[in-house]
Design an enzyme around this catalytic site. Structure first.
Site, short mmCIF file in Angstrom:
data_model
loop_
_atom_site.label_atom_id
_atom_site.label_comp_id
_atom_site.label_asym_id
_atom_site.label_seq_id
_atom_site.Cartn_x
_atom_site.Cartn_y
_atom_site.Cartn_z
N HIS A 206 2.90 3.57 -8.90
CA HIS A 206 2.79 2.13 -9.19
C HIS A 206 4.06 1.62 -9.87
CE1 HIS A 206 -1.21 2.13 -7.71
NE2 HIS A 206 -1.72 2.85 -8.71
N ASP B 50 0.83 -1.21 0.00
CA ASP B 50 0.00 0.00 0.00
C ASP B 50 0.87 1.26 0.00
OD1 ASP B 50 -2.29 1.50 0.07
OD2 ASP B 50 -2.66 1.23 2.21
N LEU C 253 11.77 -20.04 -4.20
CA LEU C 253 10.65 -19.25 -3.68
C LEU C 253 9.44 -19.33 -4.62
CD1 LEU C 253 9.52 -16.91 -1.81
CD2 LEU C 253 10.54 -15.33 -3.46
C1 FPP Z 1 -1.95 0.07 -3.48
O1 FPP Z 1 -1.49 1.41 -3.34
C2 FPP Z 1 -1.32 -0.54 -4.65
C3 FPP Z 1 -1.96 -1.13 -5.68
C4 FPP Z 1 -3.44 -1.26 -5.74
C5 FPP Z 1 -1.25 -1.66 -6.85
C6 FPP Z 1 -0.05 -2.51 -6.50
C7 FPP Z 1 0.72 -2.71 -7.76
C8 FPP Z 1 2.06 -2.72 -7.82
C9 FPP Z 1 2.94 -2.58 -6.66
C10 FPP Z 1 2.73 -2.85 -9.14
C11 FPP Z 1 2.64 -4.22 -9.75
C12 FPP Z 1 3.38 -5.26 -8.98
C13 FPP Z 1 3.65 -6.50 -9.46
C14 FPP Z 1 4.41 -7.45 -8.61
C15 FPP Z 1 3.25 -6.96 -10.79
P1 FPP Z 1 -2.53 2.60 -3.52
O2 FPP Z 1 -2.57 2.97 -4.96
O3 FPP Z 1 -3.86 2.20 -2.95
O4 FPP Z 1 -1.85 3.72 -2.66
P2 FPP Z 1 -2.57 4.89 -1.85
O5 FPP Z 1 -3.39 4.23 -0.77
O6 FPP Z 1 -1.42 5.69 -1.31
O7 FPP Z 1 -3.41 5.65 -2.84
#
Ligand code: FPP
Length: 248
Positions: free
Chosen positions: A46, A29, A140
């Site tokens: 992201h 997050d 892993l």
């Molecule tokens: C949450 O942060 C994050 C996500 C919903 C996306 C996670 C995706 C990645 C880390 C990239 C892809 C990874 C792989 C391994 C393919 P948020 O956007 O909710 O953050 P915020 O709460 O600060 O808005």
């Protein structure tokens, strides 16, 4: 700053009695907040989040973790703007294609948790191909939770039980039989669930499997995670006393 890789290995080795969690789940997050703090668009967060995920996969592999579940995209994340959803899906595709040499070198197996039927067809194909190509690797196991929701997994398991029963009537359902219809029944329950960016929520992550997981919440936003933060979570885990509902 992160320690030199050989220093980190020595530190891990020197703790001979160190308990390494077999299965770690991560709620990655804070990508959006990381970008907003820098006046960047959310997608930039992201992109940095993907780099952090790669660092942590390597750190988990080096530490001897056997299973790592990364919460990449939830069943609720479809509510986001279509540009953001499209960008994350593009990153997933890039990750699945671009990391194959790394998986081979490090014997990493890729798996999926979630409903493949709800994914864009090209992503579902790419995921299936990465899972197939790495299925014999014995290092892993990285489980990508993609179009994943804990409630959705439980509902899909219930439907699979009914389908398997056919017209033969309702089978006897126990925790053990129910568990066998989850997405990855052979994977042990997560010992440790990490959440970055300081929120104290499960957000529909591994609801069944996480019944007795230890939670570790860090204020560090996901794109800033390095092996130092990961080692900090492992250290905190070692200091927990687990009782699984029993008495000490
Ligand atoms: C949450 O942060 C994050 C996500 C919903 C996306 C996670 C995706 C990645 C880390 C990239 C892809 C990874 C792989 C391994 C393919 P948020 O956007 O909710 O953050 P915020 O709460 O600060 O808005």
């Amino acid at each position: 700053m992160s320690p030199e890789p050989n220093l980190r290995a020595a530190a891990l080795d020197s703790a001979a009695s160190m308990i390494i969690p077999a299965h770690v789940g991560i709620i990655m997050d804070g990508n959006g907040r990381w970008a907003e703090k820098r006046k960047l668009i959310r997608s930039q967060g992201h992109l940095e989040g993907l780099k952090a995920a790669k660092r942590i996969v390597k750190a988990a592999s080096d530490a001897g973790v056997r299973f790592l579940t990364l919460y990449v995209f939830s069943t609720e994340n479809w509510k986001r703007a279509s540009e953001e959803v499209g960008f994350i899906m593009g990153l997933v595709k890039q990750y699945l294609r671009g990391e194959l040499d790394f998986y081979r070198e490090n014997h990493i197996r890729i798996r999926h948790a979630g409903d493949p039927a709800g994914l864009p067809p090209d992503i579902a194909r790419e995921l299936e191909s990465a899972c197939r190509e790495t299925c014999s690797f014995s290092g892993l196991q990285v489980i990508l939770a993609l179009n994943y929701g804990g409630r959705d997994e439980i509902v899909r398991a219930a439907r699979k039980i009914l389908d398997a029963a056919g017209n033969g009537g309702m089978p006897l359902i126990t925790e053990k039989t129910f568990h066998s219809f989850l997405d990855n029944p052979d994977v042990p329950d997560p010992d440790l669930i990490i959440r970055s960016a300081g929120e104290y929520r499960t957000s529909n992550f591994l609801l069944w499997e996480g019944a007795y997981s230890e939670y570790y919440v860090s204020d560090i936003l996901w794109p800033d995670w390095t092996e130092t933060e990961f080692d900090g979570a492992l250290k905190a885990y070692r200091e927990r006393g687990r009782k699984f509902g029993g008495a000490r």
